[in-house]
Scaffold this active site. Structure first.
Site, PDB file in Angstrom:
ATOM      1  N   ASP A 210       0.812  -1.210   0.000  1.00 36.54           N
ATOM      2  CA  ASP A 210       0.000   0.000   0.000  1.00 36.54           C
ATOM      3  C   ASP A 210       0.851   1.268   0.000  1.00 36.54           C
ATOM      4  OD1 ASP A 210      -2.675   1.330   0.527  1.00 36.54           O
ATOM      5  OD2 ASP A 210      -1.592   1.998   2.309  1.00 36.54           O
ATOM      6  N   GLU A 279       1.143  -0.124  -4.920  1.00 32.05           N
ATOM      7  CA  GLU A 279       0.249   0.975  -5.246  1.00 32.05           C
ATOM      8  C   GLU A 279       0.965   2.309  -5.090  1.00 32.05           C
ATOM      9  OE1 GLU A 279      -3.483   3.496  -3.607  1.00 32.05           O
ATOM     10  OE2 GLU A 279      -1.682   2.992  -2.517  1.00 32.05           O
TER      11      GLU A 279
END
Ligand code: ISL
Ligand code: CA
Length: 551
Positions: A210, A279
């Site tokens: 993330d 990401e």
């Protein structure tokens, strides 16, 4: 050169666990719910599931604020539920990728509590800094502490929050409930590796890392410059985040983590490699570095998020074409492309560009080379639930500030399985977010029965992806008008495939043989337009969009 790893042409399906399937009637999706629905993926030919965060969390950011990185939140189930999920997935040859959130923890995490108290190795786990008027603050309790610099949180206000107990500021790229780790601290690095090993030991096949764009902050602590034309910036978008995003150290860390995952595969004699996805909404040239190189590989799937964000204007076709070409242009040798159009943070394509574009995006992205990333519900063209009332909104984290963002609940509404109450998502009267009222007609069961539904089209496309042509074939694109976009995949001695899409509002006639020179035996895959029709299995050279094709 073909890349024949298990993941190289996989569909990477994002399950938002809260909203996928509720098994225990509390109105919230859970791990057991996912297990119950595994045959959905088998039916659609989807091989890889990315399941969003299910770790113990106070849910200030829907699980992206982790309180305990080694524990499953009771809301989602237990460790044995995960074991069962992995077991059932293995039986079906499905792979499991989970979220790993290395940039921050929840403020409720034990490590943060220890860090406040400056206990042992946890003292420097987070980014603590003195106030710029520290001396005055310490000598006079009525003086307000001033943050070390002008850095802003992506969510709201200053990225620095004062901690009265430690008498220092801590840095948080996201909400103040999400303190950033100090990634330069070797103990923190080691901790992340331990978390990886812990979940790989439990049968997880990889991670979606993330928010890597924000992993490091420049040690200079210098103020960030204003965007051109700004002199007094208070919102995130008004500042140029040169010191708090895309720092060069990220790349080395990506390569280190990949090396750790590969080493794990060897150490534990695993038969398949682990998958690393990441990401970061970063420029393509930066993301290309995430791939690493042949000797030092990095992320196999550094998310290509450009299709999530491109503007809705008269240049859709041009934008799509540019995005596709930019990604493929500099792809390192042996690297595999990937395509993301939606996720839990952004509008669904169906809502952004209109429901009629759903099959077009389905066709384009499933026909492109490499990995397709599908957001749950996209297979049936689910739309953002715009019927939420203000009191039903749960998300108050507005990425980029209120001017450019809106609550993310709209795109996080429950999966629409059938036309029973709450779309078959939960047997409880109230689901955590209301089901989109369009579920009566838009649901998996109904679409299964309609041959021309997006569900069946998706399924057909997914089957075609298993052909040599779509796995390894060349790609050619034809950007001929502002509304027509054509994509061709071909491989010597194999059938070619052509996708024709019409993003305009008018019917268009396209003489394919004028555009594609060697057209003769191609399989016509998709025709999308106003009246939306598609067909497979026919040899056509003339396409007029706007009418259902009878074949
Ligand atoms: O999607 C974005 C804007 O539309 C991004 O700025 C996004 O918020 C950012 O890349 C980080 O997202 C991830 O980490 C956040 C979490 O709230 C998001 O849900 C997650 O996808 C903080 O952990
Ligand atoms: Ca950070």
């Amino acid at each position: 050169k073909p890349n024949n790893e298990w993941w190289s042409s996989t569909i990477f399906y994002q399950v938002y666990p809260r909203s996928f399937k509720d098994s225990n009637k509390d109105g919230i999706g859970d791990l057991k719910g996912i297990t119950q629905k595994l045959d959905h993926f088998v039916d659609l030919g989807i091989e890889t599931l990315w399941v969003g965060p299910f770790f113990k969390s106070p849910m200030d950011d829907m699980g992206y604020d982790v309180e305990d990185f080694y524990m499953i939140d009771p809301m989602f189930g237990t460790m044995s539920d995960l074991e069962e999920l992995v077991f059932e997935m293995n039986k079906r040859n499905l792979k499991l990728v989970i979220d790993l959130i290395p940039n921050h923890s929840s403020y409720k995490c034990e490590w943060f509590e220890k860090s406040i108290k400056q206990e042992g190795k946890y003292k420097d786990y987070y980014m603590w800094h003195n106030a710029s008027n520290q001396g005055e603050v310490l000598s006079n309790s009525s003086v307000t502490p001033i943050p070390p610099n002008n850095w802003l949180s992506l969510f709201v206000g200053s990225a620095w929050t004062w901690n009265e107990q430690r008498k220092q500021f801590y840095y948080h790229q996201f909400s103040k409930e999400q303190p950033d780790f100090d990634m330069r601290n070797p103990d923190v690095k080691q901790q992340i590796l331990e978390i990886m090993e812990f979940w790989m030991d439990r049968g997880v096949n990889g991670f979606r890392f993330d928010a890597l764009k924000y992993l490091y902050e420049n040690v200079s602590l210098l103020d960030e410059p204003f965007m051109p034309g700004m002199s007094n910036a208070s919102e995130y978008v008004e500042i140029n985040h040169i010191y708090t995003s895309d720092q060069p150290e990220i790349i080395d860390t990506v390569l280190e983590w990949r090396a750790f995952m590969d080493d794990y595969t060897k150490r534990k004699n695993k038969s398949i490699s682990s998958l690393m996805s990441s990401e970061s909404y970063s420029p393509v040239n930066v993301l290309m570095q995430y791939y690493g190189n042949f000797t030092n590989p990095g992320a196999q799937i550094p998310f290509n998020l450009a299709l999530v964000r491109f503007p809705k204007d008269d240049h859709i076709v041009e934008s799509i074409d540019t995005i596709i070409k930019n990604w493929l242009a500099d792809l390192p040798e042996n690297a595999v492309a990937n395509w993301v159009i939606e996720n839990h943070d952004n509008l669904r394509t169906s809502s952004k560009f209109g429901a009629l574009t759903v099959p077009m995006f389905t066709a384009l992205k499933l026909a492109l080379p490499g990995v397709d990333v599908t957001y749950y519900g996209s297979e049936i063209g689910m739309e953002d639930n715009m019927y939420l009332r203000p009191e039903q909104i749960t998300d108050d984290n507005l990425a980029g500030g209120p001017r450019i963002s809106r609550p993310r609940d709209y795109q996080r509404c429950p999966m629409q399985w059938d036309d029973s109450i709450n779309a078959g998502f939960t047997e409880e009267k109230k689901s955590w977010l209301p089901v989109n009222p369009n579920y009566y007609k838009m649901n998996v069961e109904t679409q299964k029965k309609i041959p021309t539904s997006n569900y069946n089209f998706y399924k057909k496309m997914s089957q075609l992806r298993k052909t040599n042509t779509l796995k390894n074939g060349d790609l050619q694109t034809y950007n001929i008008t502002q509304s027509i976009y054509i994509l061709k995949r071909s491989l010597l001695k194999h059938e070619s495939y052509i996708v024709v899409t019409n993003f305009g509002s008018e019917t268009e006639t396209v003489i394919l043989s004028n555009i594609i020179r060697d057209i003769k035996d191609e399989l016509f895959v998709y025709l999308g337009s106003e009246n939306s029709a598609y067909s497979t299995g026919s040899k056509v050279s003339t396409v007029s969009t706007g009418y259902p094709l009878q074949l």
